[in-house]
Design a protein around this motif. Structure first.
Motif, PDB file in Angstrom:
ATOM      1  N   TYR A  14     -37.261  14.526  18.453  1.00 49.34           N
ATOM      2  CA  TYR A  14     -36.803  13.716  19.578  1.00 49.34           C
ATOM      3  C   TYR A  14     -36.084  12.450  19.119  1.00 49.34           C
ATOM      4  O   TYR A  14     -35.085  12.027  19.711  1.00 49.34           O
ATOM      5  N   GLY A  15     -36.579  11.839  18.042  1.00 43.26           N
ATOM      6  CA  GLY A  15     -36.003  10.582  17.566  1.00 43.26           C
ATOM      7  C   GLY A  15     -34.573  10.696  17.101  1.00 43.26           C
ATOM      8  O   GLY A  15     -33.845   9.695  17.044  1.00 43.26           O
ATOM      9  N   THR A  16     -34.123  11.907  16.764  1.00 47.55           N
ATOM     10  CA  THR A  16     -32.749  12.087  16.260  1.00 47.55           C
ATOM     11  C   THR A  16     -31.759  12.416  17.372  1.00 47.55           C
ATOM     12  O   THR A  16     -30.563  12.527  17.113  1.00 47.55           O
ATOM     13  N   LEU A  17     -32.240  12.593  18.598  1.00 48.64           N
ATOM     14  CA  LEU A  17     -31.364  12.986  19.707  1.00 48.64           C
ATOM     15  C   LEU A  17     -30.578  11.790  20.231  1.00 48.64           C
ATOM     16  O   LEU A  17     -31.040  10.645  20.184  1.00 48.64           O
ATOM     17  N   ASP A  18     -29.381  12.069  20.770  1.00 48.88           N
ATOM     18  CA  ASP A  18     -28.605  11.002  21.402  1.00 48.88           C
ATOM     19  C   ASP A  18     -29.149  10.750  22.801  1.00 48.88           C
ATOM     20  O   ASP A  18     -30.025  11.472  23.294  1.00 48.88           O
ATOM     21  N   SER A  19     -28.637   9.750  23.469  1.00 55.98           N
ATOM     22  CA  SER A  19     -29.192   9.327  24.757  1.00 55.98           C
ATOM     23  C   SER A  19     -29.070  10.404  25.827  1.00 55.98           C
ATOM     24  O   SER A  19     -29.969  10.563  26.667  1.00 55.98           O
ATOM     25  N   LYS A  20     -27.983  11.158  25.830  1.00 54.32           N
ATOM     26  CA  LYS A  20     -27.816  12.208  26.837  1.00 54.32           C
ATOM     27  C   LYS A  20     -28.860  13.313  26.666  1.00 54.32           C
ATOM     28  O   LYS A  20     -29.438  13.793  27.645  1.00 54.32           O
ATOM     29  N   ASN A  21     -29.078  13.723  25.419  1.00 51.72           N
ATOM     30  CA  ASN A  21     -30.068  14.775  25.170  1.00 51.72           C
ATOM     31  C   ASN A  21     -31.485  14.276  25.425  1.00 51.72           C
ATOM     32  O   ASN A  21     -32.342  15.029  25.900  1.00 51.72           O
ATOM     33  N   LYS A  22     -31.732  13.008  25.151  1.00 53.63           N
ATOM     34  CA  LYS A  22     -33.047  12.452  25.474  1.00 53.63           C
ATOM     35  C   LYS A  22     -33.271  12.448  26.977  1.00 53.63           C
ATOM     36  O   LYS A  22     -34.385  12.719  27.459  1.00 53.63           O
ATOM     37  N   ALA A  23     -32.223  12.147  27.712  1.00 52.47           N
ATOM     38  CA  ALA A  23     -32.333  12.173  29.176  1.00 52.47           C
ATOM     39  C   ALA A  23     -32.627  13.587  29.673  1.00 52.47           C
ATOM     40  O   ALA A  23     -33.435  13.785  30.594  1.00 52.47           O
ATOM     41  N   LEU A  24     -31.984  14.578  29.060  1.00 52.15           N
ATOM     42  CA  LEU A  24     -32.248  15.976  29.438  1.00 52.15           C
ATOM     43  C   LEU A  24     -33.691  16.361  29.128  1.00 52.15           C
ATOM     44  O   LEU A  24     -34.374  16.982  29.962  1.00 52.15           O
TER      45      LEU A  24
END
Length: 464
Positions: free
Chosen positions: A105-115
Motif C-alpha cells: 500500500y505504501g508504494t501506491l500513488d494517491s489515485k490507487n490508494k483512493a481506489l
C-alpha cells in the motif's frame, strides 16, 4: 489407481477432514483407491488444524502396518490416506504480514490508494493476517490468489492422473473458506500449461461442499468476528456461487443448521479448537457420496437432511441410507475402542490372545500406543458431538458400562441367544476367541490383532 484429492479450506475444512478420518478408520466404504487431504489455511497455528494433522498422521502410521489383500476380511483403516507434504498443507506465503504490507500500500500513488480505500476499510488495511482473515473474504480473495504458484500446488498438479477426482470443503460464512473455494476452483478449471497435467485438471470431476452457518461466537468487543454478519455474508456468497461457481463443479453439496451453539470468540491460532459437530460428520459423508458416485458431467446440487427434527440425533433419526452407511461401522469401532480401553489388558490369558499372539509386550509397542491415541481421539470426537447443538448422540458414552451393547441408543436388542444370562463383555470375549481361529497366522501381529477385532465386532453387531 484412482485418488480423491480433498481440499480442506480453513478451520471448517480441517474439522471435516478429522471426521472423514474417523469414518474411514471405522470402515465406511470409499470407492476411491486413496484419499489425499490438502489443507489450505494461512493460520498455521490453528488448533483445529493441529488436531486434524495429528489424527491424519496417526491414521497413516496405523495403516502402514496393515495389509489388505484378497484374503483380508478387515475393513478398519482400509482406505489409504496419502500426503503430498509433511503437514498435509499448501503454504500460504506472506500471510504473516499486515494486509497493507502484503499489497504494498505504501508504494501506491494517491489515485490507487483512493481506489483501495473504496474496497478495503482502514481496519482491513491494518489487519494482522497471521491468524487468517477474521471473516473478511475480500482480504482472503487477494492473499489466497497466489497459492497456485506454490510448490505444494505444483506438486498436486504433477501427481494428478487420469481418473482422479477432486473435492473441496469450505465454509461460506467466514473469510478463508468463502474466499478460498472460488479461487481454488478457478485455478483448477483455468489451469494453464505451466502446470503439469493441466488438461486433466481442467476437465476433472470436482465436487464441493459449502458449509452454511452452523455455530455462533460469543460477543467480544475486542474481536473482529461477529456472528450477526454470518447470514448476510452467506447470502452475498450464495448469489456469487449461483452464477460463478455452481456451474463449474459436477456436484455441489450444501449443508447448515439454524440450531447452533455459541463458541468462545477466538480469532485463531492455538486457541481455536471448536468442538466436533454433526454437521462436520455429515459433510464428510458428502465426500464419500461423491467418491462412491459414478462420474457425471451434470451439475448436480445436493443437500443433507435428517429424518426427524430433534436436538439430539441418534441413528434412528437419520434416513435409512445414512443410517445404513454409518450405523454398523461406527458401532463396531465404538465397541473396538471400549474393549481395548477397559478390558484388553486383563484378558491376555484368553484363547484369542494366545491364538493371535498378543501379550503385554505387544501393548507396550509403538503400534498399539498409536492406535490407543487414535481411538481416544475417536472417543473424544463422539463425546464432543453428543454435547454440541445440534447434538449427535447415538451412544451412552459410558466407558464403565459393563452392558456395552445396551449403550447403543434406540436399538432394541434381540431376545435370547448370545445375550441371555451372560454379560456383554463375556460374550465379546467369546466372539474374539471364536474369530481368532479364522485369522491368517502368516500375516504380521498388527494385522491379526485388528482383523480379529473387526470380525468379532461385526459378528456382535449382526447378532444384536
Amino acid at each position: 489407481m484412482s485418488k480423491l484429492y480433498v481440499f480442506g479450506i480453513g478451520g471448517t475444512g480441517a474439522r471435516v477432514l478429522k471426521s472423514l478420518s474417523f469414518l474411514l478408520a471405522s470402515g465406511v466404504a470409499c470407492k476411491s483407491d486413496s484419499i489425499v487431504p490438502i489443507i489450505i489455511d494461512p493460520d498455521s497455528a490453528n488448533g483445529d488444524l493441529s488436531k486434524t494433522t495429528n489424527i491424519l498422521r496417526h491414521y497413516q502410521k496405523i495403516r502402514k502396518e496393515l495389509s489388505f489383500d484378497t484374503s483380508s476380511k478387515n475393513e478398519f483403516f482400509k482406505t489409504p490416506i496419502e500426503s503430498l507434504s509433511p503437514n498435509f498443507s499448501i503454504k500460504v506465503q506472506n500471510s504473516n504480514k499486515r494486509f497493507k504490507e502484503f499489497i504494498d500500500y505504501g508504494t501506491l500513488d494517491s489515485k490507487n490508494k483512493a481506489l483501495i480505500s473504496l474496497l478495503f476499510s482502514e481496519k482491513n488495511l491494518n489487519a494482522d493476517m497471521e491468524v487468517g482473515f477474521k471473516g473478511n473474504p475480500n482480504m482472503g480473495s487477494v492473499v489466497l490468489n497466489q497459492f497456485n504458484q506454490s510448490d505444494d500446488f505444483k506438486a498436486f498438479a504433477s501427481s494428478f492422473a487420469q481418473g482422479d477426482k477432486i473435492f473441496i470443503i469450505s465454509s461460506i460464512f467466514g473469510g478463508t473458506g468463502a474466499s478460498g473455494f472460488p479461487l481454488l476452483l478457478k485455478n483448477i478449471r483455468s489451469a494453464d500449461s505451466s502446470l503439469d497435467n493441466f488438461s486433466l485438471l481442467q476437465n476433472a470431476q470436482i465436487g464441493a461442499i459449502s458449509v452454511l452457518p452452523y455455530f455462533g461466537v460469543k460477543k467480544d468487543e475486542g474481536s473482529d468476528i461477529e456472528k450477526s454478519t454470518f447470514v448476510s455474508k452467506t447470502k452475498a456468497a450464495l448469489r456469487y456461487y449461483q452464477h460463478g461457481v455452481n456451474d463449474s463443479v459436477n456436484a455441489m453439496y450444501y449443508i447448515g443448521d439454524d440450531v447452533n451453539k455459541d463458541y468462545e470468540n477466538n480469532e485463531g491460532s492455538t486457541a481455536q479448537k471448536n468442538d466436533a459437530h454433526f454437521i462436520e460428520l455429515a459433510s464428510a459423508l458428502a465426500i464419500l457420496n461423491f467418491a462412491n458416485t459414478s462420474e457425471s458431467d451434470e451439475n448436480q446440487v445436493k443437500e443433507f437432511g435428517i429424518e426427524n427434527d430433534v436436538n439430539s440425533i441418534t441413528f434412528n433419526h437419520l434416513n435409512d441410507k445414512t443410517k445404513f452407511t454409518i450405523y454398523k461401522p461406527l458401532t463396531q469401532y465404538y465397541l473396538f475402542h471400549l474393549y481395548t480401553k477397559t478390558k484388553l489388558r486383563g484378558k491376555l490369558d484368553m484363547n484369542f490372545a494366545a491364538n493371535i499372539g498378543i501379550n503385554s509386550n505387544f501393548l507396550a509397542e509403538d503400534f498399539y500406543s498409536t492406535l490407543r491415541g487414535f481411538n481416544d481421539a475417536y472417543w473424544q470426537w463422539l463425546v464432543q458431538m453428543s454435547k454440541n447443538e445440534r447434538g449427535f448422540n447415538p451412544f451412552t458414552l459410558e466407558e464403565s458400562n459393563e452392558n456395552v451393547l445396551d449403550s447403543i441408543k434406540g436399538i432394541q436388542l434381540k431376545n435370547g441367544g448370545f445375550l441371555q444370562g451372560t454379560s456383554n463383555y463375556e460374550r465379546f470375549t467369546e466372539k474374539l476367541n471364536k474369530t481368532s481361529k479364522q485369522i491368517n497366522k502368516s500375516v504380521n501381529i498388527e494385522n491379526r490383532f485388528v482383523e480379529n477385532f473387526y470380525l468379532a465386532t461385526e459378528n456382535l453387531v449382526k447378532e444384536k
